[in-house]
Design an enzyme around this catalytic site. Structure first.
Site, mmCIF file in Angstrom:
data_model
loop_
_atom_site.group_PDB
_atom_site.id
_atom_site.type_symbol
_atom_site.label_atom_id
_atom_site.label_comp_id
_atom_site.label_asym_id
_atom_site.label_seq_id
_atom_site.Cartn_x
_atom_site.Cartn_y
_atom_site.Cartn_z
ATOM 1 N N ASP A 583 5.765 -5.610 3.566
ATOM 2 C CA ASP A 583 6.910 -5.083 4.291
ATOM 3 C C ASP A 583 7.278 -6.087 5.370
ATOM 4 O OD1 ASP A 583 7.111 -2.864 2.780
ATOM 5 O OD2 ASP A 583 6.347 -1.456 4.277
ATOM 6 N N ASP A 672 3.960 3.800 -3.437
ATOM 7 C CA ASP A 672 2.608 3.309 -3.226
ATOM 8 C C ASP A 672 1.602 4.129 -4.017
ATOM 9 O OD1 ASP A 672 2.950 1.150 -1.390
ATOM 10 O OD2 ASP A 672 3.427 2.603 0.159
ATOM 11 N N ARG A 744 5.309 13.620 0.237
ATOM 12 C CA ARG A 744 4.179 12.865 -0.302
ATOM 13 C C ARG A 744 3.168 13.788 -0.970
ATOM 14 N NH1 ARG A 744 3.259 8.848 4.921
ATOM 15 N NH2 ARG A 744 5.317 7.874 4.853
#
Length: 789
Positions: A583, A672, A744
């Protein structure tokens, strides 16, 4: 002289008299037989005439037996033609390749007819296809067609038998004589012969069929599949039973069998003879007569004793405690116990002459099973005793690999079938048998990416490398599968010596953030960095070339589309095997990058990185959760700063269905979790965390997002390794943080549902360049800047 002539005359006369009295009747019968020669040929070799051959059975019983071995070659050939309308079909003659050239390998499933329900098993097959990346709803784009009519059970005595299939399929405008169609079947024929006929004309369609016999199987056209029960899981499936505690490979029993004993009819010969090898010690062979409605009518003198012995042993216990399992034919060539033995790591000993083994086109069964002959049953015990222990262990390991790769779920069976057919369309880009028979298996090796072993992260042979098994453990209390080394066939390949830094940027147009400038300088200073690729995920254009910092390596800017999952697209600009995903606000030093890359070169199949998360099962809520608290365990390495192989970009984009990729593209941090789950599902191994020198405080400065904010893009500081780990509920503030946390959590649940299990694997391993301070000169240390003060 006269006396001699007299004796000759008397001898000749006596011979004629003997021939007349004892042979005349046979001569008359021979003349009668010659007159009926044509009729006898039709029924050859069914000798049912009492005058020709004395029989120990009634002629009617012989005619009803229906044993295929009693058919003449011409009759067997006619039976095959009736079962397969085009017995000489090949891909070149009965398949239209042009349909696949236009839109690629796409599969269309016919809509189900109203009032014609399908079985639970066939519903699973259709669902597997519709959930695959090959499915299309447009028949004009399809390369392969699957019927909506249930064709699994073609025994007309079964309650799931579908009638008038011929009339139904001929009314389909897409049928085209069966061309480019695939028909699934588990049960063909019926009592007493259980032949190969399906009860309808399959035309030029391919067959994916269980219990395929080698005579009716069309090599390179049909696909032999295993026989599986309706309880077989849709996806996921249970793991194999072999674990690290299973060695040495020798178990309590050498050879076992427990099953039905057919008293009459097809398949009874082999099972009736199994009692001859039973010794009650290391060879257990148990049969029972108790099956069928009229078994007592056919029982013999052994039945009572066999039934008593049969109840003394538990079938599952025998599977667990035996090295070899006998897999004889049943009424049909295949049986359920074949897959049961594979899962149990009980090496199958196959006694089914003429059976085309499942997926034999791709799988080398000589490495996982012992193929015997029904006629040589008594030689089986001595044959398996001669197999050395190291060979037995190799057999057991291969059974576990094959079970997990191709047979543990309906999804894998169906997808293996489709992949075999896809390989036939492009032989020059098809998988080799070594790829099909070596970890991770053919389903996870994409030939569109490469057909060279060295281009994949799985086939590097690291001599002297030992995995830190004591520090790692599987999730959910499941036993760790036993890992084993790759064959020496793959020696000579090594991971790439350079990496590509792949940075995802979301800064405002016209200026570059200071963290990103420092990151480019630190990464370009690595001796292993080959290039830097920046993915600009903003609607506004990137800064001009003069605004970018000078570096010693090439820097390429790619305009993105503002999707989180886009960072895993297989960009052609990435030229190295190793990818350092970053990032823009990641904070790393050159020494940290160098050390992490050296660790990745030792573990190129894993994700190696810095910031981590850990997943867990929440029993109170009945769902999966995750946390970023500092704990001893980790299962997710965030791609904000992580090394991995570029092949995972192709696997992420081409292997996963579009629905999962869209899920990852819209939820914060879900990409991710999805990448970590994919890598763990492929390797069965956890990621590796490496040390990071700097410990940053919470609430690091967050950079402004581009434009009005990228859809689904969290603030850059949210996922940065520069931020200290926090408990998951505390991430973010107010409703935005709660919403991201909830998203998430939902991502974990949906991933577990798609895979059929939770693929993430936990670990307690962290690799550091220095474990403690010592008096060694700083100049002699390889990574002196990583030693904490």
């Amino acid at each position: 002289m006269q006396t001699r002539k007299k004796y000759i005359f008397l001898t000749f006369l006596a011979s004629w008299l003997l021939l007349f009295f004892f042979g005349g009747d046979q001569l008359r019968r021979f003349a009668f037989f010659s007159g009926r020669k044509a009729e006898a040929r039709k029924n050859w070799p069914r000798w049912t005439d009492r005058s020709l051959l004395k029989s120990f059975a009634d002629p009617e019983e012989l005619q009803r037996d229906g044993d295929p071995s009693l058919l003449s070659p011409r009759e067997r050939r006619a039976a095959r033609l009736s079962a397969h309308g085009s017995s000489g079909c090949r891909m070149e003659t009965c398949f239209d390749f042009s349909r696949c050239e236009r839109h690629g390998f796409k599969v269309f499933t016919y809509p189900q007819e109203r009032g014609q329900p399908v079985s639970e098993t066939y519903g699973k097959i259709l669902s597997s296809i519709e959930r695959s990346r090959y499915h299309t709803r447009d028949p004009e784009r399809a390369c392969l067609f699957i019927l909506g009519i249930d064709t699994l059970d073609r025994d007309h005595l079964s309650g799931q038998y579908v009638r008038d299939v011929d009339e139904k399929i001929r009314s389909f405008p897409l049928w085209n004589g069966g061309r480019n169609h695939l028909i699934f079947n588990l049960y063909a024929g019926t009592w007493p012969g259980y032949g190969a006929e399906l009860g309808f004309d399959t035309g030029q369609a391919m067959l994916a069929k269980a219990s395929f016999d080698t005579q009716s199987f069309r090599p390179g056209f049909d696909v032999s599949i295993p026989l599986f029960s309706r309880e077989h899981p849709q996806r996921g499936g249970d793991r194999g039973w072999l674990s690290q505690d299973s060695v040495p490979p020798k178990k309590k029993y050498l050879l076992v069998f427990k099953g039905k004993r057919y008293l009459t009819g097809i398949g009874s010969g082999t099972r009736n003879a199994l009692h001859h090898i039973h010794n009650g010690k290391d060879i257990i062979s148990l049969t029972t007569c108790k099956h069928g409605k009229d078994w007592e009518k056919h029982k013999d003198t052994r039945c009572d004793k066999d039934n008593v012995d049969y109840e003394r042993f538990d079938y599952q216990e025998l599977l667990h405690n035996s090295t070899f399992c006998i897999v004889p034919r049943g009424r049909r060539l295949g049986s359920f116990r074949f897959l049961e033995a594979l899962q149990a790591a009980c090496i199958p000993v196959l006694l089914s002459d003429g059976w085309e083994l499942p997926f034999a086109e791709a799988i080398d069964w000589g490495k996982a099973a012992v193929v015997g002959s029904e006629r040589l049953l008594l030689q089986i015990p001595s044959a398996v005793r001669c197999i050395p222990p190291e060979r037995v262990l190799a057999f057991q390991q291969q059974t576990q690999f094959l079970w997990d790769a191709y047979f543990s779920s309906v999804d894998k069976i169906v997808h293996t079938t489709l992949e075999i057919i896809k390989d036939r369309l492009s032989p020059h880009r098809s998988r080799s048998r070594s790829l099909w028979n070596t970890l991770p298996g053919g389903l996870l090796v994409l030939p569109d990416f490469s057909t060279h072993l060295g281009d994949f992260p799985f086939y590097y042979l690291q001599h002297g490398r030992t995995l830190p098994a004591p520090a790692e453990h599987g999730n959910s209390g499941r036993a760790q599968p036993l890992s084993f080394p790759f064959p020496t066939l793959f020696s000579g390949y090594s991971p790439s010596k350079k990496f590509t830094a792949f940075i995802r940027a979301v800064s405002q147009a016209g200026s570059l953030s200071q963290p990103m400038l420092r990151l480019i300088q630190a990464v370009s200073g690595s001796q292993y960095c080959a290039q830097i690729v920046v993915l600009w995920s903003c609607e506004t254009p990137p800064p001009p070339s003069g605004k970018w910092p000078q570096s010693s390596v090439p820097l390429t800017v790619i305009q993105g589309r503002r999707k989180l999952s886009e960072r895993f697209f297989p960009f052609g600009a990435i030229q190295t095997d190793a990818v350092l995903s970053l990032d823009e606000d990641s904070s790393l030093s050159t020494s940290e990058v160098d050390f992490a890359f050296s660790v990745w070169r030792s573990f190129p199949e894993r994700i190696v990185g810095f910031p981590t998360l850990s997943h867990f099962w929440d029993p109170e809520r009945g769902r999966w959760g995750y946390t970023s608290r500092w704990t001893n365990e980790l299962s997710i390495v965030l791609t904000a700063a992580a090394f991995y192989h570029r092949y995972y970009h192709s696997l992420f984009t081409e292997y996963l269905p579009a629905g999962l990729r869209e899920l990852a593209g819209g939820l914060a941090a879900c990409e991710d979790i999805l990448l970590n789950a994919l890598v763990a599902a492929v390797t069965k191994l956890p990621p590796i965390k490496v040390t990071q020198r700097k410990q940053h405080k919470e609430g690091a400065a967050q950079q402004a997002e581009c434009g009005d904010g990228a859809a689904g893009t969290p603030p850059p500081g949210q996922r940065s390794p520069s931020s200290a780990p926090r408990s998951a509920p505390a991430q973010g503030k107010g409703t935005d943080g709660s919403r991201r946390f909830s998203q998430r959590q939902g991502c974990l649940d949906q991933l577990a549902d798609w895979f059929g299990y939770m693929p993430l694997v936990s670990s307690r391993l962290r690799l550091d360049p220095v474990l403690f301070k010592d008096q060694v000169s700083v100049l002699r240390k390889k990574y002196p800047s990583l030693e904490r003060p």
